[in-house]
Scaffold this motif. Sequence first.
Motif, PDB file in Angstrom:
ATOM      1  N   UNK A  44     -38.520  -8.214 -19.068  1.00  0.00           N
ATOM      2  CA  UNK A  44     -38.117  -8.819 -20.338  1.00  0.00           C
ATOM      3  C   UNK A  44     -38.428  -7.858 -21.475  1.00  0.00           C
ATOM      4  N   UNK A  45     -39.564  -7.237 -21.413  1.00  0.00           N
ATOM      5  CA  UNK A  45     -39.964  -6.286 -22.456  1.00  0.00           C
ATOM      6  C   UNK A  45     -39.049  -5.068 -22.485  1.00  0.00           C
ATOM      7  N   UNK A  46     -38.659  -4.604 -21.306  1.00  0.00           N
ATOM      8  CA  UNK A  46     -37.820  -3.397 -21.213  1.00  0.00           C
ATOM      9  C   UNK A  46     -36.346  -3.684 -21.480  1.00  0.00           C
ATOM     10  N   UNK A  47     -35.814  -4.742 -20.885  1.00  0.00           N
ATOM     11  CA  UNK A  47     -34.372  -4.976 -20.869  1.00  0.00           C
ATOM     12  C   UNK A  47     -33.849  -5.848 -22.005  1.00  0.00           C
ATOM     13  N   UNK A  48     -34.720  -6.700 -22.568  1.00  0.00           N
ATOM     14  CA  UNK A  48     -34.321  -7.625 -23.631  1.00  0.00           C
ATOM     15  C   UNK A  48     -33.073  -8.437 -23.238  1.00  0.00           C
ATOM     16  N   UNK A  49     -33.146  -9.191 -22.130  1.00  0.00           N
ATOM     17  CA  UNK A  49     -31.976  -9.967 -21.693  1.00  0.00           C
ATOM     18  C   UNK A  49     -31.649 -11.093 -22.668  1.00  0.00           C
ATOM     19  N   UNK A  50     -30.430 -11.613 -22.546  1.00  0.00           N
ATOM     20  CA  UNK A  50     -29.979 -12.724 -23.388  1.00  0.00           C
ATOM     21  C   UNK A  50     -30.574 -14.052 -22.928  1.00  0.00           C
ATOM     22  N   UNK A  51     -30.942 -14.130 -21.644  1.00  0.00           N
ATOM     23  CA  UNK A  51     -31.527 -15.354 -21.087  1.00  0.00           C
ATOM     24  C   UNK A  51     -32.230 -15.019 -19.777  1.00  0.00           C
ATOM     25  N   UNK A  52     -33.075 -15.971 -19.346  1.00  0.00           N
ATOM     26  CA  UNK A  52     -33.790 -15.797 -18.087  1.00  0.00           C
ATOM     27  C   UNK A  52     -33.724 -17.089 -17.280  1.00  0.00           C
ATOM     28  N   UNK A  53     -33.446 -16.941 -15.985  1.00  0.00           N
ATOM     29  CA  UNK A  53     -33.589 -18.032 -15.031  1.00  0.00           C
ATOM     30  C   UNK A  53     -34.898 -17.755 -14.314  1.00  0.00           C
ATOM     31  N   UNK A  54     -35.846 -18.670 -14.408  1.00  0.00           N
ATOM     32  CA  UNK A  54     -37.208 -18.432 -13.950  1.00  0.00           C
ATOM     33  C   UNK A  54     -37.651 -19.498 -12.962  1.00  0.00           C
ATOM     34  N   UNK A  55     -38.002 -19.079 -11.758  1.00  0.00           N
ATOM     35  CA  UNK A  55     -38.512 -20.000 -10.743  1.00  0.00           C
ATOM     36  C   UNK A  55     -39.868 -20.530 -11.191  1.00  0.00           C
ATOM     37  N   UNK A  56     -40.132 -21.794 -10.906  1.00  0.00           N
ATOM     38  CA  UNK A  56     -41.405 -22.394 -11.277  1.00  0.00           C
ATOM     39  C   UNK A  56     -42.517 -21.947 -10.341  1.00  0.00           C
ATOM     40  N   UNK A  57     -42.289 -22.101  -9.034  1.00  0.00           N
ATOM     41  CA  UNK A  57     -43.351 -21.842  -8.060  1.00  0.00           C
ATOM     42  C   UNK A  57     -43.184 -20.462  -7.432  1.00  0.00           C
ATOM     43  N   UNK A  58     -44.109 -19.565  -7.782  1.00  0.00           N
ATOM     44  CA  UNK A  58     -44.146 -18.219  -7.215  1.00  0.00           C
ATOM     45  C   UNK A  58     -45.601 -17.856  -6.980  1.00  0.00           C
TER      46      UNK A  58
END
Length: 124
Positions: A44-58
């Motif tokens: 996120x810091x490097x790429x600056x995406x427009x959005x993120x899909x983030x898994x809850x359990x990892x």
Amino acid sequence: MSPRHVLVVDDDDSIREVARMTLELVGGWQVSVASSGAEAWQKVRELRPDAMLLDVMMPGMDGPTTLQRMREDPDTPDVPVIMMTAKDVPMEQRRELGLAGLIAKPFDPLTLSDQVSEILGWSA
């Protein structure tokens, strides 16, 4: 206009790949992937995406912890985050985390890009 850029974060290789393929092929977006919370935070810091899909359990840094660290870091942009989970996340916790939305797993690959667009208010 360049295509939207979405970061997909999941520790499951097959889920990551299916999400990447469908968002690229059906949504027409640029997609980056990460397999852990720590990797996601760095990307996120490097790429600056427009959005993120983030898994809850990892394992290691889970989704909520990853999101909390992002929000506390002044160098991390305020990227809209959609959590992906097989469990329900209570509305109060969604607000506390500042989630844009929630997508249930397993998701339908054919409608994933439509779900993301709808949650984020992106026109098709």
